[in-house]
Design an enzyme around this catalytic site. Structure first.
Site, PDB file in Angstrom:
ATOM      1  CG  PHE A 116      -0.110   0.603   2.617  1.00 54.99           C
ATOM      2  CD1 PHE A 116      -0.355   2.301   2.704  1.00 54.99           C
ATOM      3  CD2 PHE A 116       0.637  -0.956   3.312  1.00 54.99           C
ATOM      4  CE1 PHE A 116      -0.224   1.861   4.428  1.00 54.99           C
ATOM      5  CE2 PHE A 116       1.127  -0.252   4.294  1.00 54.99           C
ATOM      6  CZ  PHE A 116       1.039   1.392   4.362  1.00 54.99           C
ATOM      7  CE  LYS A 117       3.898   2.009   4.589  1.00 58.15           C
ATOM      8  NZ  LYS A 117       4.866   1.525   5.427  1.00 58.15           N
ATOM      9  CG  ASP A 118       4.160   0.237  -4.532  1.00 52.15           C
ATOM     10  OD1 ASP A 118       5.048   0.811  -4.032  1.00 52.15           O
ATOM     11  OD2 ASP A 118       3.454  -0.518  -4.537  1.00 52.15           O
ATOM     12  CB  THR A 149       8.382   2.444   4.207  1.00 52.25           C
ATOM     13  OG1 THR A 149       7.226   2.486   4.916  1.00 52.25           O
ATOM     14  CG2 THR A 149       8.887   4.112   3.820  1.00 52.25           C
TER      15      THR A 149
END
Length: 490
Positions: A116-118, A149
């Site tokens: 989800f960091k993308d 991250t």
């Protein structure tokens, strides 16, 4: 829009200032002077925009409320360039999938590093490149990662003009896949640094270097962790997208009951949490007026956040008490973004925040807000509840979700599903924010379901690639020396 520090730094900043600076010079985190308010009419307009024009246009509509020093046409172009089907392998970008009985999964891991960091980092890469080109100088990004991250930052920044990345990570605390994603990159502007310690050690070193004003200025040090306001802001968008999908006027089939789900007025979100950045983005969305009932903070065995939301005690764990778990990206006992929420919780009293984080926390290792009126109103005012998930819980949840719903989830997402089920309410959809794809944690998946997770074709042979990493002791001086060796003084 003006920005200020949670610790009361005098003088306000604009968006591009806080983008490049990262951490405020007084050690605080930047927040907007106020949260723009979104009424029902705007929500419905955004709903139409999301479905008719897509995620990128929704992102622009939200970001423009906070960014007024980038011309709107150029900001829209940055959003359009970021959120594409080519990058996220689906035109929906963050599709919602139904698990059971009003429990949903928002798929946030379709980006290049399967995490989800993308969602925030891809935009941050373009924002950095834009700002640096406009101002005509370079930036050395210094970050710390417990797993996702780092790779998200490096994949977003690789090849970007004017940007170099120094990413620290704890020796032996990431999965083999996570290490390979980072350490196999050979781009000239990427430097991987393994620190002898845990994630909190890495984070402390990054903050110490950022607090050194002379060094920070000399080497143009910036940040990509969720202490950077721009990355956090980008994450706010998918809360709105999740809400729009879960509250569609047309009915969604409920395969488990053969019925239809009536569109409600509110939703809840369950957020696997370590550093509190993802949960803080939800707090911001709710503060703007998004109809969120509960924000469910799900921790693993490193339960510093669960302890606070249950008791009012924020107690940082020493390294020896920070467990290495099977959801390693949440193996954090010092939640950097938590300060932003405490600032809002205490009525934006920067003096009190400064005392808590600079004096009380440093001197005693904890602070206790259990008797404050702000904590007593925590649930009704901010919607936060919490819970802890263990290794046995996540294994059972991964196995159950696969067996009953043919849906394979990663260990961190399993923590979210485990805790979400404790807070479900009739007619209020519970949306679990997916953290990563299962392929990043094959060992735990095999333990849970007996077979390895499916492997996307774009990462075949990843662990077999040569890896490059610098190992350093837990020393601020060693980290500063490493940065100085790799880049010219400005």
């Amino acid at each position: 829009m003006e920005y200020l520090s949670t610790r009361g730094l005098s003088g306000s900043k604009r968006f591009l200032d806080v983008l490049l600076e990262g951490l405020a010079s007084d050690g605080g985190l930047y927040v907007p002077a106020s949260y723009p308010q979104v009424d029902t009419a705007t929500l419905e307009r955004w709903r139409s925009i999301y479905h008719q024009q897509g995620y990128a246009e929704l992102a622009f509509q939200i970001l423009r409320l906070y960014i007024d020093d980038i011309p709107e046409a150029e900001l829209r172009a940055l959003c359009t360039k970021t959120y594409t089907e080519d990058v996220f392998e689906t035109g929906e970008i963050v599709p919602l999938r139904h698990i059971e009985n009003g429990l949903w999964l928002e798929a946030l891991s379709n980006g290049p590093t399967f995490a989800f960091k993308d969602m925030g980092m891809q935009l941050l890469g373009y924002l950095f490149e834009y700002a640096l080109a406009r101002q005509g100088y370079t930036l050395n990004i210094l970050g710390a990662t417990s797993g996702d991250t780092g790779s998200a930052a490096e994949y977003a920044m690789r090849g970007k003009k004017g940007v170099r990345v120094f990413m620290t990570s704890p020796v032996g605390r990431m999965s083999a896949f996570q290490r390979a994603q980072m350490f196999s990159l050979t781009d000239d502007n990427i430097v991987n640094i393994a620190i002898e310690g845990d994630f909190d050690t890495c984070q402390d070193l990054v903050k110490a270097v950022s607090h050194d004003a002379n060094f920070k200025h000399r080497y143009r040090i910036g940040a990509v962790n969720s202490i950077n306001w721009a990355r956090l802001l980008a994450q706010v968008v998918y809360y709105f997208a999740g809400y729009f999908q879960a509250t569609e006027s047309h009915a969604h089939p409920d395969s488990s009951r053969g019925e239809s789900i009536v569109a409600p007025t509110k939703v809840s979100f369950a957020i696997p949490s370590g550093n509190f950045g993802n949960a803080c983005a939800g707090h911001i969305a709710r503060s703007m007026g998004l109809p969120i009932d509960k924000l469910v903070v799900a921790t693993n065995e490193n339960d510093v956040l669960d302890e606070f939301f249950r008791s009012g005690m924020y107690r940082v764990r020493p390294g020896a008490q920070t467990y290495a778990t099977s959801s390693p990206s949440m193996d954090i006992s010092k939640a950097s973004n938590f300060e932003r929420f405490v600032f809002d919780m205490l009525g934006r009293d920067s003096g009190r925040v400064r005392a808590l984080f600079i004096q009380t926390l440093v001197n005693t290792g904890y602070f206790d807000l259990s008797r404050s009126a702000a904590f007593q109103d925590l649930g009704s005012r901010f919607g936060f509840v919490s819970g802890k998930s263990t290794h046995a819980d996540r294994i059972a949840t991964i196995r159950d979700t696969q067996e009953r719903h043919a849906m394979l989830i990663d260990p961190h997402t399993a923590d979210g599903v485990t805790v979400a089920r404790r807070y479900q309410q009739p007619d209020v959809p519970m949306i679990v924010l997916e953290t990563a794809l299962p392929v990043k944690f094959a060992e735990t998946i095999i333990e849970a379901v007996g077979t390895p997770p499916p492997r996307p074709t774009r990462c075949e042979g990843l662990e077999d690639l040569p890896q490059s990493v610098i190992t350093l002791p837990a020393s601020v001086d060693a980290l500063r020396d490493c940065i100085a060796r790799h880049c010219p003084e400005l």
